[in-house]
Design an enzyme around this catalytic site. Structure first.
Site, PDB file in Angstrom:
ATOM      1  N   LEU A 225      32.661  43.102  18.059  1.00  0.00           N
ATOM      2  CA  LEU A 225      32.700  41.951  17.148  1.00  0.00           C
ATOM      3  C   LEU A 225      31.269  41.546  16.817  1.00  0.00           C
ATOM      4  O   LEU A 225      30.481  41.281  17.712  1.00  0.00           O
ATOM      5  CB  LEU A 225      33.423  40.797  17.848  1.00  0.00           C
ATOM      6  CG  LEU A 225      33.877  39.593  17.026  1.00  0.00           C
ATOM      7  CD1 LEU A 225      35.034  39.976  16.107  1.00  0.00           C
ATOM      8  CD2 LEU A 225      34.315  38.461  17.958  1.00  0.00           C
ATOM      9  N   HIS A 226      30.930  41.523  15.519  1.00  0.00           N
ATOM     10  CA  HIS A 226      29.553  41.157  15.192  1.00  0.00           C
ATOM     11  C   HIS A 226      29.377  40.529  13.815  1.00  0.00           C
ATOM     12  O   HIS A 226      28.333  39.953  13.533  1.00  0.00           O
ATOM     13  CB  HIS A 226      28.655  42.391  15.276  1.00  0.00           C
ATOM     14  CG  HIS A 226      28.822  43.342  14.120  1.00  0.00           C
ATOM     15  ND1 HIS A 226      29.895  44.189  14.013  1.00  0.00           N
ATOM     16  CD2 HIS A 226      28.054  43.563  13.029  1.00  0.00           C
ATOM     17  CE1 HIS A 226      29.782  44.894  12.900  1.00  0.00           C
ATOM     18  NE2 HIS A 226      28.690  44.536  12.282  1.00  0.00           N
ATOM     19  N   ARG A 227      30.361  40.620  12.940  1.00  0.00           N
ATOM     20  CA  ARG A 227      30.149  40.172  11.559  1.00  0.00           C
ATOM     21  C   ARG A 227      30.073  38.645  11.480  1.00  0.00           C
ATOM     22  O   ARG A 227      30.788  37.934  12.188  1.00  0.00           O
ATOM     23  CB  ARG A 227      31.256  40.694  10.647  1.00  0.00           C
ATOM     24  CG  ARG A 227      31.203  42.200  10.475  1.00  0.00           C
ATOM     25  CD  ARG A 227      32.122  42.704   9.387  1.00  0.00           C
ATOM     26  NE  ARG A 227      32.040  44.157   9.316  1.00  0.00           N
ATOM     27  CZ  ARG A 227      31.128  44.835   8.601  1.00  0.00           C
ATOM     28  NH1 ARG A 227      30.240  44.169   7.878  1.00  0.00           N
ATOM     29  NH2 ARG A 227      31.112  46.148   8.600  1.00  0.00           N
ATOM     30  N   ARG A 261      24.005  39.546  18.580  1.00  0.00           N
ATOM     31  CA  ARG A 261      24.284  38.399  17.700  1.00  0.00           C
ATOM     32  C   ARG A 261      25.466  37.598  18.227  1.00  0.00           C
ATOM     33  O   ARG A 261      25.449  36.360  18.241  1.00  0.00           O
ATOM     34  CB  ARG A 261      24.580  38.907  16.283  1.00  0.00           C
ATOM     35  CG  ARG A 261      24.967  37.794  15.303  1.00  0.00           C
ATOM     36  CD  ARG A 261      25.546  38.377  14.025  1.00  0.00           C
ATOM     37  NE  ARG A 261      25.749  37.339  13.033  1.00  0.00           N
ATOM     38  CZ  ARG A 261      24.878  37.017  12.098  1.00  0.00           C
ATOM     39  NH1 ARG A 261      23.737  37.665  12.018  1.00  0.00           N
ATOM     40  NH2 ARG A 261      25.143  36.057  11.229  1.00  0.00           N
ATOM     41  N   ASP A 305      35.431  44.825  14.025  1.00  0.00           N
ATOM     42  CA  ASP A 305      35.062  44.588  12.627  1.00  0.00           C
ATOM     43  C   ASP A 305      34.059  45.637  12.157  1.00  0.00           C
ATOM     44  O   ASP A 305      33.350  45.444  11.175  1.00  0.00           O
ATOM     45  CB  ASP A 305      34.536  43.162  12.405  1.00  0.00           C
ATOM     46  CG  ASP A 305      33.396  42.785  13.336  1.00  0.00           C
ATOM     47  OD1 ASP A 305      32.816  43.683  13.983  1.00  0.00           O
ATOM     48  OD2 ASP A 305      33.070  41.574  13.427  1.00  0.00           O
TER      49      ASP A 305
END
Length: 388
Positions: A225-227, A261, A305
């Site tokens: 998960l990073h967006r 992030r 994602d």
């Protein structure tokens, strides 16, 4: 035979898996039929973690870049601008017949613009992907790069349809398959040799307390998960964390490879302690290519994602929940015969899709020309086109 000079560009981690088979295909062409290709690999350094870049180059057997521009991190405008300035010097000095770019990172767009400003022919590997979402920087990079390219190498027929609708001449489009699958097939045996328990044991993040050891035979789910759409809003990220820790992890261990992030936002929103305290959630540092591939091979379910993982799940058959509202890779979706379902960040939809996909189980699907032989096809087309 006249030497054909090609400058290829990588900029960030998603590019590394795409350039590796291209480099090997050039080497094979030079050895096998004396293609006479002078290849120069340029790393823009957009991926600012040099140690991670080196680790990926070593793991995928990519030779050290001939030129490293050392651009580093920054805003989108800073990365594109600095890359254009630095890459222009390379193009003027090397005078290549072709510049080859891959994917959709900022380096892809920047080097495409620079190549055409210098009147050098441009080829784009992974052309024609479209999400329709102009809020994604990658979509802007794709559109600009494809508009400028002289050869557009598409991974699937849907991508070719996109280009033709946009008015791209048919003789510029070449359907060659997915170069990411070249890497998957070349590296699959190395990944299979790894033990899931060892990957977990070596990459656990600190501060998780005395959680039970992860067994080799354990059924597990995998999360990346990073967006910004998922991690930059405290309400959205909080609801996702609640579902993962309170529901999904009750049924099976969740292996979460945590992007820097995402870690930053979890801590900023006061969610980190809940994640690391959850009994069945194991947080892992960012993994190498083979390690992540091995987890994908063994997972009962992937939530992601990431576009690259969507593609891998399709071929491996791993049930995949794509935590986005759109995708530039529709060929990987269930309705196209793939293994992925779009669920966005709506917990209700995620919950329902989890149940359905776990019941369905693993169903591999291999789209046309995803056969591990895309890179040789690309090199053959470029050699035939020559330096004209």
């Amino acid at each position: 035979m006249k030497t054909l000079k090609i400058v290829s560009v990588v900029g960030a981690r998603p590019n590394f898996m795409k350039i590796a088979p291209f480099v090997r295909a050039i080497e094979d062409a030079n050895k096998g039929n004396g293609a006479g290709i002078d290849h120069i690999l340029v790393h823009t350094g957009q991926h600012y973690d040099d140690s991670m870049s080196k680790a990926f180059f070593d793991a995928l057997n990519i030779p050290e870049a001939d030129i490293n521009l050392g651009i580093g991190s920054g805003t989108h405008a800073e990365q594109v601008g600095h890359t254009m300035i630095a890459f222009e010097k390379v193009v003027r000095q090397e005078k290549p017949d072709w510049v080859v770019v891959v994917g959709d990172v900022n380096a892809t767009c920047a080097c495409s613009i620079t190549a055409k400003k210098q009147h050098v022919r441009l080829a784009h590997i992974e052309a024609g992907l479209r999400s329709g979402d102009m809020t994604m920087p990658e979509e802007v990079n794709r559109l600009v790069t494809d508009r400028l390219s002289d050869l557009l190498f598409t991974p699937d027929r849907l991508s070719g349809d996109n280009l033709r609708r946009e008015g791209v001449a048919a003789d510029k489009i070449r359907f060659v398959g997915n170069i990411m699958i070249d890497t998957l097939e070349a590296q699959r045996h190395k990944a299979e040799e790894l033990r899931v328990a060892d990957i977990v044991g070596c990459n656990r993040m600190e501060g998780q307390g005395a959680k039970a050891d992860f067994g080799e035979q354990d059924i597990f789910s995998l999360l990346t998960l990073h967006r910004p759409s998922n991690v930059d809003d405290p309400k959205i990220l909080g609801e996702i964390v609640d579902f993962l820790t309170d529901e999904l992890a009750r049924d099976m261990p969740l292996l979460w490879t945590v992007h820097p992030r995402t870690e930053k936002q979890l801590k900023a929103f006061g969610l980190w302690d809940k994640v690391v305290a959850a009994r069945n959630v194991v947080t892992l540092r960012p993994l190498g290519y083979h390690q992540l591939l091995r987890l994908n091979m063994g997972a009962a379910l992937v939530l992601t994602d990431s576009g690259g993982l969507q593609e891998e799940c399709c071929v491996l058959g791993t049930p995949c929940l794509t935590l986005r509202w759109n995708t530039e890779r529709p060929v990987t979706l269930r309705e196209q015969g793939g293994a992925s379902v779009l669920v966005g960040n709506d917990v209700r939809r995620i919950r329902e899709a989890c149940r359905e996909m776990l019941e369905r189980g693993r169903v591999p699907s291999r789209p046309e020309l995803w056969d591990g032989k895309t890179a040789p096809r690309i090199v053959e087309v470029i050699v035939e086109a020559g330096g004209i």
